[in-house]
Design an enzyme around this catalytic site. Structure first.
Site, PDB file in Angstrom:
ATOM      1  N   ARG A 338       0.825  -1.203   0.000  1.00  0.00           N
ATOM      2  CA  ARG A 338       0.000   0.000   0.000  1.00  0.00           C
ATOM      3  C   ARG A 338       0.863   1.258   0.000  1.00  0.00           C
ATOM      4  NH1 ARG A 338      -4.682   0.307   4.435  1.00  0.00           N
ATOM      5  NH2 ARG A 338      -2.868   0.373   5.799  1.00  0.00           N
ATOM      6  N   VAL A 460     -10.295   1.291  -3.112  1.00  0.00           N
ATOM      7  CA  VAL A 460      -9.613   0.011  -2.911  1.00  0.00           C
ATOM      8  C   VAL A 460      -8.528   0.109  -1.844  1.00  0.00           C
ATOM      9  CG1 VAL A 460     -10.102  -0.685  -5.274  1.00  0.00           C
ATOM     10  CG2 VAL A 460      -7.945   0.453  -4.759  1.00  0.00           C
ATOM     11  N   GLU A 461      -8.067  -1.051  -1.384  1.00  0.00           N
ATOM     12  CA  GLU A 461      -7.021  -1.185  -0.354  1.00  0.00           C
ATOM     13  C   GLU A 461      -7.350  -0.380   0.899  1.00  0.00           C
ATOM     14  OE1 GLU A 461      -2.993  -0.791  -1.623  1.00  0.00           O
ATOM     15  OE2 GLU A 461      -3.253  -2.109  -3.340  1.00  0.00           O
ATOM     16  N   GLY A 462      -8.591  -0.454   1.325  1.00  0.00           N
ATOM     17  CA  GLY A 462      -9.047   0.269   2.502  1.00  0.00           C
ATOM     18  C   GLY A 462      -9.737   1.551   2.088  1.00  0.00           C
TER      19      GLY A 462
END
Length: 764
Positions: A338, A460-462
């Protein structure tokens, strides 16, 4: 001044009480620490293993210095600037450039609805899918910074190319195998992944578990079954996943599920926990679904599922011994992935927006003036330039941290949230400047697909709302604070006496820390932080920024401690306060990165960020549930008022003017983005048109002056040009300069139009 005298008296009395308690341990432990320890143990919530894994994942880096209230600036300055090796630079200049040429965004999104077959073949043949894989397995073994540079450059050309390359090199099978796989798994899969023989995807998100990924309902049960003609110990796994990037074309599926052992074939534990396995696509029972279509983005993404799919235990990443370790594996790898993927892709997109829109704003004229010289356009260009500079600084510094061996979980959340949010502003501003050209799709529109797809990075990704409200400060307050984690560990110590001793040491160190930051905050506020020591090897014009940031760091540390004392566990539920505290920490990190990458654009970016951090302080104080405590906090943090106002318009104008003409600042800001050379490409045409416009502007000024003086007359531009040529005001060669400018200007402002069916019949 009466309130100031009263407050100083109160603080001195408080310091005296604390001093007595610190100096007499026996009294302190019996009458103060022991009762507090008892209450603390009772109030401390039970932490699940997944929560513990998430909290303990990764490392604490520069954000820990900011949380401590007295950042060591020399430490920041000593971090090496990330650099590309000769091999990495060559790859960026050649292979990445070639892929950019192959990934024409309009052809990709409108014609192929994917990368072209030629582009996919090139990606596989040139090792793009194995950038993080060591050379001994056939990969490129690039640094995190090189990985970031590649993704950023691809994103300045095509989001599809960027996503298709970054996902296999981020959180997924290769990353997990490198850190946790058995040697047999690495030897078999990593060379195949590096050569592009396997296309990886990682399946985590379920319909019932999106942001709350730890609650995935997908399950596996340890059992015996037949495999290749033999009875082996394995698992029957049932899952349903969605939003899986590269899922529709993957050949190797990384799969996360919760593993159970009801028959105790592995041991006494029944709920083993979240587990990660590698599942070949052709495994019986694996269903690869059709494609999602995320906001007209055409990177491969879709669902997959399976019911009672039998697979050997050896398919668990790391083998059977890693059963139940999946969540820890994911959290540790997510911190690195991330930190690179979304910051790089969003920054690349922002560089495209800034360079092309800035050029367009000089080429496009209205009311006989380049639109970039109107103050309204200047305001948008200023934000675009300042934010892109800060985004790039944060991206580079964070990628450098990964190369130093860090896995900064809190920092990764900071850059994911703030870089994508600033990217959203940059793209929106670009669309406002482009006006009608920006809203008409076609090969002459360089911004529309970015505008459509910017929410994908937000999600996305949190998801960003979750990241800001719960993760940045919620995780940072425990992970980065110098004493909170020690206090929690002491309270959970099964040896109560030993736990009390550890708690006593941590608690009173914590109290001393808070009191010290209170006095430091007040002192720096009253003196304007002018006496704060900062390193001597910094530029003079940045000195005040370091001093003010030190003041904000101490105030943040003090405010954090008071918030945790007053609100306790309730702070987690007050998401708005938590989000604002996270904003302060985040903005201090972004300013730190910007200072490290010293350049002219930093002044507007830092002033804007410090003003926002100040507003975040104000947001906490204005909404603090205890008004008396809020009154005291305000008098400590801002006793003489708030020091920052919005950045000056004149400063913003300097930023904007650097974007609408060729300059070293413009080139540095957009360094390493893909810039087509041909005039047939709209971005390349803007570059040529900008040069032609600057060459033509003095000639146009000469013609206008001649008209004002009455030396020439004409009803339109063509007649004025003819008269200027006849009278010798401009020469024949200069007429050619103006003609070239006109042709390129018309090329740049052109918008696309299509047949009634948008060309579908012709393409069929």
């Amino acid at each position: 001044m009466g309130w100031l005298i009263l407050m100083l008296g109160f603080l001195i009395m408080l310091a005296g009480i604390v001093g007595i308690l610190v100096c007499v341990p026996a009294i302190r432990q019996r009458w103060v620490t022991a009762p507090l320890f008892k209450i603390y143990r009772r109030l401390l919530p039970i932490m699940s293993q997944t929560e513990r894994d998430a909290l303990e994942a990764g490392t604490v880096w520069w954000e820990g210095e900011l949380f401590a209230g007295k950042p060591d600036w020399q430490t920041l300055l000593n971090y090496p600037q990330p650099r590309l090796s000769a091999e990495e630079q060559n790859f960026l200049d050649n292979e990445v450039d070639t892929l950019c040429h192959l990934a024409d965004d309009w052809q990709t999104t409108h014609r192929h609805q994917d990368l072209s077959p030629e582009a996919w073949a090139y990606i596989k043949a040139r090792g793009f899918l194995g950038m993080i894989i060591p050379k001994r397995y056939g990969g490129l073994e690039f640094s995190a910074y090189a990985h970031s540079q590649v993704v950023a450059k691809l994103a300045s050309r095509s989001s599809v190319a960027a996503v298709s390359v970054m996902v296999p090199n981020s959180l997924g099978p290769a990353e997990l195998l490198l850190h946790y796989g058995t040697e047999a798994q690495r030897e078999y899969y990593l060379p195949r992944l590096a050569r592009g023989e396997e296309i990886p995807a990682f399946a985590l998100t379920s319909p019932q578990a999106g942001s709350d990924a730890a609650s995935i309902p997908d399950v596996g049960f340890v059992c015996k079954g037949m495999w290749n003609g033999q009875e082996v110990l394995g698992m029957r796994v049932t899952w349903e996943k969605r939003y899986i990037t590269l899922g529709p074309i993957c050949t190797l599926l990384g799969l996360a599920f919760r593993l159970y052992d009801p028959d105790h074939l592995l041991g006494e534990t029944e709920d083993i926990g979240i587990t990660c396995a590698l599942v070949p696509r052709d495994t019986p029972g694996v269903n690869i679904g059709r494609r999602h279509w995320p906001l007209n983005a055409v990177f491969q993404n879709g669902p997959n599922w399976g019911e009672d799919v039998f697979m050997p235990l050896d398919w668990i990443i790391g083998g059977p011994k890693m059963a139940g370790q999946g969540w820890r594996m994911l959290m540790e790898c997510l911190a690195a992935g991330r930190s690179i993927s979304l910051p790089a892709s969003t920054t690349g997109m922002a560089k495209l927006a800034v360079r092309a829109t800035g050029g367009y704003a000089r080429v496009r004229s209205q009311f006989k003036t380049p639109i970039g010289k109107f103050e309204g356009i200047e305001e948008a260009l200023t934000r675009m330039g300042g934010y892109t500079y800060m985004m790039d600084a944060a991206r580079m510094m964070t990628a450098g941290a990964i190369d130093l061996g860090e896995k900064p979980s809190v920092v990764s959340a900071i850059v994911k949230y703030h870089v994508t949010e600033m990217g959203r502003v940059v793209v929106n501003d670009a669309m406002d400047v482009l006006g009608g050209k920006g809203i008409c799709l076609g090969p002459n529109n360089f911004m529309a697909r970015a505008y459509q797809q910017i929410p994908i990075g937000i999600t996305v990704e949190g998801a960003n709302i979750l990241t800001r409200s719960l993760i940045i400060f919620g995780q940072g307050a425990i992970r980065c604070h110098p004493y909170v984690l020690k206090e929690m560990a002491a309270a959970r110590n099964t040896d109560r006496d030993q736990g009390l001793l550890e708690f006593d040491r941590a608690l009173w160190a914590h109290v001393g820390f808070a009191v010290k930051n209170m006095f430091r905050s007040l002192g720096m506020a009253l003196t304007g932080s002018h006496f704060v020591d900062v390193p001597e090897n910094i530029a003079t014009e940045t000195r005040r920024y370091y001093q003010q940031l030190t003041r904000f760091s101490a105030a943040f540390a003090f405010l954090t401690d008071v918030s945790m004392i007053v609100l306790g566990g309730g702070l987690k539920r007050r998401e708005k306060l938590s989000a604002r505290l996270g904003d302060i920490l985040s903005l201090m990190y972004l300013v730190s990165a910007t200072l490290k990458r010293y350049a002219p654009l930093m002044h507007w970016a830092i002033w804007d960020a410090m003003f926002k951090a100040q507003n975040a302080f104000e947001g906490v104080l204005a909404n603090f549930p205890s008004r008396s405590v809020a009154w005291l906090l305000r008098r400590v943090i801002f006793p003489l008022g708030r020091p920052y106002v919005v950045p000056a318009d004149a400063l913003g104008a300097q930023v904007a003017q650097r974007l609408i003409a060729p300059s070293p600042t413009r080139d540095r800001l957009t360094h390493s983005m893909f810039i087509p050379k041909t005039e047939e490409d709209i971005v390349g045409a803007i570059e040529h048109a900008l040069e032609a416009t600057l060459a033509a502007e003095p000639l146009e000024a000469r013609i206008r002056n001649a008209q004002k003086d009455g030396r020439i007359q004409g009803r339109n531009a063509a007649e004025l040009l003819a008269a200027a040529r006849v009278t010798g005001i401009i020469g024949n060669g200069e007429v050619d300069v103006l003609a070239r400018r006109d042709a390129l200007r018309d090329r740049v402002i052109r918008v696309d139009h299509f047949p009634q069916d948008f060309g579908r019949e012709a393409e069929a």
